[in-house]
Design a protein around this motif. Structure first.
Motif, PDB file in Angstrom:
ATOM      1  N   LEU A   1       2.707  -4.655  14.395  1.00 24.01           N
ATOM      2  CA  LEU A   1       2.944  -3.303  13.892  1.00 24.01           C
ATOM      3  C   LEU A   1       4.018  -3.159  12.830  1.00 24.01           C
ATOM      4  CD1 LEU A   1       1.980  -0.812  16.770  1.00 24.01           C
ATOM      5  CD2 LEU A   1       0.705  -1.184  14.613  1.00 24.01           C
ATOM      6  N   GLU A   2       5.129  -3.749  13.254  1.00 26.58           N
ATOM      7  CA  GLU A   2       6.375  -3.936  12.627  1.00 26.58           C
ATOM      8  C   GLU A   2       6.057  -4.443  11.145  1.00 26.58           C
ATOM      9  OE1 GLU A   2       9.832  -3.959  15.994  1.00 26.58           O
ATOM     10  OE2 GLU A   2       9.104  -5.678  15.398  1.00 26.58           O
ATOM     11  N   LYS A   3       5.194  -5.542  11.216  1.00 26.65           N
ATOM     12  CA  LYS A   3       4.859  -6.336  10.082  1.00 26.65           C
ATOM     13  C   LYS A   3       4.138  -5.499   9.229  1.00 26.65           C
ATOM     14  CE  LYS A   3       5.647 -10.763  12.223  1.00 26.65           C
ATOM     15  NZ  LYS A   3       4.855 -11.958  12.953  1.00 26.65           N
ATOM     16  N   ILE A   4       3.225  -4.662   9.691  1.00 25.25           N
ATOM     17  CA  ILE A   4       2.399  -3.726   9.170  1.00 25.25           C
ATOM     18  C   ILE A   4       2.989  -2.788   8.345  1.00 25.25           C
ATOM     19  CG2 ILE A   4       0.504  -2.012   9.424  1.00 25.25           C
ATOM     20  CD1 ILE A   4      -0.749  -3.576  11.562  1.00 25.25           C
ATOM     21  N   GLN A   5       3.959  -2.333   9.094  1.00 31.18           N
ATOM     22  CA  GLN A   5       4.887  -1.223   8.548  1.00 31.18           C
ATOM     23  C   GLN A   5       5.405  -1.527   7.018  1.00 31.18           C
ATOM     24  OE1 GLN A   5       8.577  -0.514  10.538  1.00 31.18           O
ATOM     25  NE2 GLN A   5       8.381   1.845  10.482  1.00 31.18           N
ATOM     26  N   LYS A   6       5.967  -2.902   6.983  1.00 23.67           N
ATOM     27  CA  LYS A   6       6.571  -3.305   6.024  1.00 23.67           C
ATOM     28  C   LYS A   6       5.728  -3.305   4.580  1.00 23.67           C
ATOM     29  CE  LYS A   6       9.800  -6.264   8.626  1.00 23.67           C
ATOM     30  NZ  LYS A   6      10.379  -7.535   8.691  1.00 23.67           N
ATOM     31  N   TYR A   7       4.343  -3.247   4.807  1.00 25.73           N
ATOM     32  CA  TYR A   7       3.431  -3.227   3.719  1.00 25.73           C
ATOM     33  C   TYR A   7       2.957  -1.800   3.146  1.00 25.73           C
ATOM     34  CZ  TYR A   7       2.396  -8.295   4.390  1.00 25.73           C
ATOM     35  OH  TYR A   7       2.326  -9.423   4.401  1.00 25.73           O
ATOM     36  N   SER A   8       3.750  -0.655   3.789  1.00 26.49           N
ATOM     37  CA  SER A   8       3.573   0.481   3.209  1.00 26.49           C
ATOM     38  C   SER A   8       4.603   1.211   3.092  1.00 26.49           C
ATOM     39  CB  SER A   8       2.317   1.068   4.197  1.00 26.49           C
ATOM     40  OG  SER A   8       2.187   2.314   3.839  1.00 26.49           O
ATOM     41  N   ASP A   9       4.549   2.453   2.105  1.00 23.89           N
ATOM     42  CA  ASP A   9       5.604   3.530   2.016  1.00 23.89           C
ATOM     43  C   ASP A   9       5.613   4.394   3.541  1.00 23.89           C
ATOM     44  OD1 ASP A   9       6.738   2.294  -0.025  1.00 23.89           O
ATOM     45  OD2 ASP A   9       5.309   3.317  -1.292  1.00 23.89           O
ATOM     46  N   ARG A  10       4.114   4.389   3.698  1.00 26.94           N
ATOM     47  CA  ARG A  10       3.850   5.803   4.704  1.00 26.94           C
ATOM     48  C   ARG A  10       2.931   5.282   5.773  1.00 26.94           C
ATOM     49  NH1 ARG A  10       0.414  10.382   4.919  1.00 26.94           N
ATOM     50  NH2 ARG A  10       1.444  11.974   6.279  1.00 26.94           N
ATOM     51  N   LEU A  11       3.338   5.023   7.223  1.00 24.22           N
ATOM     52  CA  LEU A  11       2.457   4.548   8.094  1.00 24.22           C
ATOM     53  C   LEU A  11       2.032   5.762   8.875  1.00 24.22           C
ATOM     54  CD1 LEU A  11       1.333   1.918   9.197  1.00 24.22           C
ATOM     55  CD2 LEU A  11       3.278   1.579  11.036  1.00 24.22           C
TER      56      LEU A  11
ATOM     57  N   GLN B   1       0.616  -1.323   0.103  1.00 20.09           N
ATOM     58  CA  GLN B   1      -0.163  -0.022  -0.111  1.00 20.09           C
ATOM     59  C   GLN B   1       0.853   1.338   0.027  1.00 20.09           C
ATOM     60  OE1 GLN B   1      -3.747  -0.325   0.202  1.00 20.09           O
ATOM     61  NE2 GLN B   1      -2.878  -2.133  -0.326  1.00 20.09           N
ATOM     62  N   ASP B   2       0.271   2.286  -0.761  1.00 19.00           N
ATOM     63  CA  ASP B   2       1.189   3.391  -0.630  1.00 19.00           C
ATOM     64  C   ASP B   2       1.060   4.114   0.606  1.00 19.00           C
ATOM     65  OD1 ASP B   2       1.772   3.869  -3.503  1.00 19.00           O
ATOM     66  OD2 ASP B   2      -0.280   3.695  -3.678  1.00 19.00           O
ATOM     67  N   GLN B   3      -0.063   4.222   1.630  1.00 17.29           N
ATOM     68  CA  GLN B   3      -0.269   4.464   2.751  1.00 17.29           C
ATOM     69  C   GLN B   3      -1.164   3.613   3.564  1.00 17.29           C
ATOM     70  OE1 GLN B   3      -0.839   9.014   3.135  1.00 17.29           O
ATOM     71  NE2 GLN B   3      -1.098   8.887   1.013  1.00 17.29           N
ATOM     72  N   ILE B   4      -0.959   3.580   4.745  1.00 21.16           N
ATOM     73  CA  ILE B   4      -1.728   2.686   5.730  1.00 21.16           C
ATOM     74  C   ILE B   4      -1.950   3.681   7.013  1.00 21.16           C
ATOM     75  CG2 ILE B   4      -1.721   0.720   7.334  1.00 21.16           C
ATOM     76  CD1 ILE B   4      -0.227  -1.081   5.387  1.00 21.16           C
ATOM     77  N   LEU B   5      -3.312   3.664   7.321  1.00 24.00           N
ATOM     78  CA  LEU B   5      -3.807   4.512   8.554  1.00 24.00           C
ATOM     79  C   LEU B   5      -4.233   3.520   9.637  1.00 24.00           C
ATOM     80  CD1 LEU B   5      -4.800   7.067  10.067  1.00 24.00           C
ATOM     81  CD2 LEU B   5      -6.797   6.892   8.954  1.00 24.00           C
ATOM     82  N   VAL B   6      -3.390   3.437  10.730  1.00 23.94           N
ATOM     83  CA  VAL B   6      -3.921   2.688  12.061  1.00 23.94           C
ATOM     84  C   VAL B   6      -4.567   3.400  12.985  1.00 23.94           C
ATOM     85  CG1 VAL B   6      -3.144   0.955  13.558  1.00 23.94           C
ATOM     86  CG2 VAL B   6      -2.069   1.035  11.449  1.00 23.94           C
ATOM     87  N   LEU B   7      -5.954   3.029  12.939  1.00 26.23           N
ATOM     88  CA  LEU B   7      -6.586   4.038  13.954  1.00 26.23           C
ATOM     89  C   LEU B   7      -6.794   3.520  15.512  1.00 26.23           C
ATOM     90  CD1 LEU B   7      -9.520   4.970  11.707  1.00 26.23           C
ATOM     91  CD2 LEU B   7      -7.922   6.590  12.968  1.00 26.23           C
ATOM     92  N   ASN B   8      -6.379   2.128  15.820  1.00 24.72           N
ATOM     93  CA  ASN B   8      -6.340   1.451  16.821  1.00 24.72           C
ATOM     94  C   ASN B   8      -4.920   1.168  17.364  1.00 24.72           C
ATOM     95  OD1 ASN B   8      -9.123   0.927  15.687  1.00 24.72           O
ATOM     96  ND2 ASN B   8      -9.230   1.725  17.748  1.00 24.72           N
ATOM     97  N   PRO B   9      -3.851   1.660  17.430  1.00 21.98           N
ATOM     98  CA  PRO B   9      -2.479   1.200  17.585  1.00 21.98           C
ATOM     99  C   PRO B   9      -2.407   0.613  19.056  1.00 21.98           C
ATOM    100  CG  PRO B   9      -2.314   3.702  17.847  1.00 21.98           C
ATOM    101  CD  PRO B   9      -3.720   3.267  17.279  1.00 21.98           C
ATOM    102  N   ASP B  10      -3.076   0.753  19.687  1.00 22.42           N
ATOM    103  CA  ASP B  10      -2.871   0.194  21.307  1.00 22.42           C
ATOM    104  C   ASP B  10      -3.299  -1.221  21.076  1.00 22.42           C
ATOM    105  OD1 ASP B  10      -5.458   1.704  21.094  1.00 22.42           O
ATOM    106  OD2 ASP B  10      -6.001   0.533  22.399  1.00 22.42           O
ATOM    107  N   THR B  11      -3.909  -1.569  20.277  1.00 21.67           N
ATOM    108  CA  THR B  11      -4.611  -3.083  20.145  1.00 21.67           C
ATOM    109  C   THR B  11      -3.651  -4.119  19.656  1.00 21.67           C
ATOM    110  OG1 THR B  11      -5.719  -2.674  18.005  1.00 21.67           O
ATOM    111  CG2 THR B  11      -6.807  -2.066  20.186  1.00 21.67           C
ATOM    112  N   PHE B  12      -2.439  -3.292  19.037  1.00 23.55           N
ATOM    113  CA  PHE B  12      -1.500  -4.390  18.185  1.00 23.55           C
ATOM    114  C   PHE B  12      -0.212  -4.474  19.047  1.00 23.55           C
ATOM    115  CE2 PHE B  12      -4.021  -2.319  15.015  1.00 23.55           C
ATOM    116  CZ  PHE B  12      -4.369  -3.691  14.289  1.00 23.55           C
ATOM    117  N   ASP B  13       0.323  -5.559  18.902  1.00 24.23           N
ATOM    118  CA  ASP B  13       1.561  -6.061  19.611  1.00 24.23           C
ATOM    119  C   ASP B  13       2.562  -5.122  18.682  1.00 24.23           C
ATOM    120  OD1 ASP B  13       0.368  -8.075  21.410  1.00 24.23           O
ATOM    121  OD2 ASP B  13       0.863  -9.546  19.948  1.00 24.23           O
ATOM    122  N   LEU B  14       3.686  -5.075  19.210  1.00 24.79           N
ATOM    123  CA  LEU B  14       4.914  -4.010  18.626  1.00 24.79           C
ATOM    124  C   LEU B  14       5.158  -5.242  17.246  1.00 24.79           C
ATOM    125  CD1 LEU B  14       7.072  -2.069  18.373  1.00 24.79           C
ATOM    126  CD2 LEU B  14       8.456  -3.369  20.022  1.00 24.79           C
ATOM    127  N   SER B  15       5.363  -6.514  17.415  1.00 21.15           N
ATOM    128  CA  SER B  15       5.896  -7.196  16.463  1.00 21.15           C
ATOM    129  C   SER B  15       4.740  -7.278  15.259  1.00 21.15           C
ATOM    130  CB  SER B  15       6.069  -8.728  16.753  1.00 21.15           C
ATOM    131  OG  SER B  15       4.679  -9.194  17.277  1.00 21.15           O
TER     132      SER B  15
END
Length: 329
Positions: free
Chosen positions: A93-103, A77-91
């Motif tokens: 979120l790190e994997k989600i980050q790899k799917y986008s140019d802009r988190l 994805q060009d951009q990913i918007l995460v609206l509930n970051p407290d619900t995710f484990d750090l690991s």
């Protein structure tokens, strides 16, 4: 451009973000965590045992796997918007980050209420927050909630009540409602307040509001009202009530729903006075005793918000700012 929104979206607000992006011919997707549940009794029982004895929430793990599986299917994805970051484990979120140019993340609750670890926040290229205190303390970019309802002139609405309020049970709010209710009755104002809570709270709440005529002004319910049905209640009232939670300094969606429907706002949030749309003829900030609430506030006509100011709080403007889309379409 491909943009993905990841959120719970229990109330249906976030779906409007995706719809607005698509209206701009953007390839937008919504990964909705609220759709992930335990489908049967066996799964629910297993999760309950896991939380008690292993301190592990299997539903949370199921939701995080669902997000990663969905991103794997959607691709980069060009951009990913995460609206509930407290619900995710750090690991995760790190994997989600790899799917986008802009988190990106938007915090529509204060960190005092929903804590997000620094390690998680460091992963985001941009952090927006609706909470003034967090903006000042952590250097986030200030961004309010948004107007998602179509603009409707108040003269075209059937305003039978003076004040309407719907809220989930909250000790701070309920204590203030009791005080406010007394004042509303003194002024012979027409109002309706709906308090939604869990089983067993109804009798307790009735005892708190024993002086209020039953079934006349206050409704106690354990059943939630669908988000898309709320405008029907709003249109029936001249003003909407908006009370803050503990440690809340930002503006709730209620304020922006009121703006869309040209409703007056009565609130205990002093910070609303710092916004450019603030107008004392439209907005009343209650004092601690509610003694400054007067019938004249309802009698003064609503004053329209200047078009340029109104647009700056629309979802169209919000989306353009968050995703850096440039001028409005």
């Amino acid at each position: 451009m491909k943009i993905c929104v990841i959120s719970f979206d229990f109330w249906g607000y976030d779906e409007h973000i995706v719809d607005t992006l698509r209206s701009k011919n953007i390839e937008a997707y919504h990964i909705k965590l609220a759709d992930v549940t335990h489908s049967n009794f066996s799964e629910r029982a297993t999760n309950a045992v896991s939380k008690i004895f292993l301190n592990k929430n299997l539903k949370t793990e199921k939701r995080q796997k669902f997000v990663l599986d969905s991103l794997e299917k959607l691709g980069h994805q060009d951009q990913i918007l995460v609206l509930n970051p407290d619900t995710f484990d750090l690991s995760t979120l790190e994997k989600i980050q790899k799917y986008s140019d802009r988190l990106i993340t938007y915090l529509y609750d204060s960190l005092d209420r929903l804590h997000v670890e620094k390690e998680k926040l460091k992963l985001f290229d941009k952090i927006f927050s609706f909470d003034i205190a967090d903006v000042q303390k952590y250097g986030f970019e200030k961004l309010t909630n948004y107007i998602y309802l179509p603009h409707l002139c108040n003269t075209k609405q059937d305003q039978k009540m003076d004040l309407f309020y719907i809220t989930s049970y909250d000790n701070k709010r309920v204590a203030f409602i009791k005080l406010l209710t007394k004042r509303l009755l003194e002024l012979s104002l027409k109002f309706q307040i709906i308090v939604i809570g869990k089983k067993g709270w109804k009798h307790q709440l009735k005892n708190i509001f024993i002086s209020v005529p039953e079934n006349l002004h206050i409704i106690f319910s354990i059943k939630k009202i669908n988000h898309d049905k709320l405008p029907k209640f709003y249109k029936n009232s001249r003003a909407l009530l908006d009370l803050t939670r503990e440690n809340q300094y930002g503006l709730s969606f209620r304020v922006f729903e009121a703006m869309a429907l040209e409703k007056k706002i009565i609130t205990d949030n002093e910070f609303i006075k710092t916004y450019d749309f603030y107008n004392p003829n439209n907005i009343l900030v209650l004092n601690e005793t509610c003694s400054n609430l007067d019938q004249s506030f309802f009698e003064i006509p609503y004053e329209k918000i200047p078009e340029e100011i109104y647009y700056s709080y629309t979802l169209d403007c919000w989306v353009s700012k968050v995703f850096e889309l440039g001028n409005k379409n």
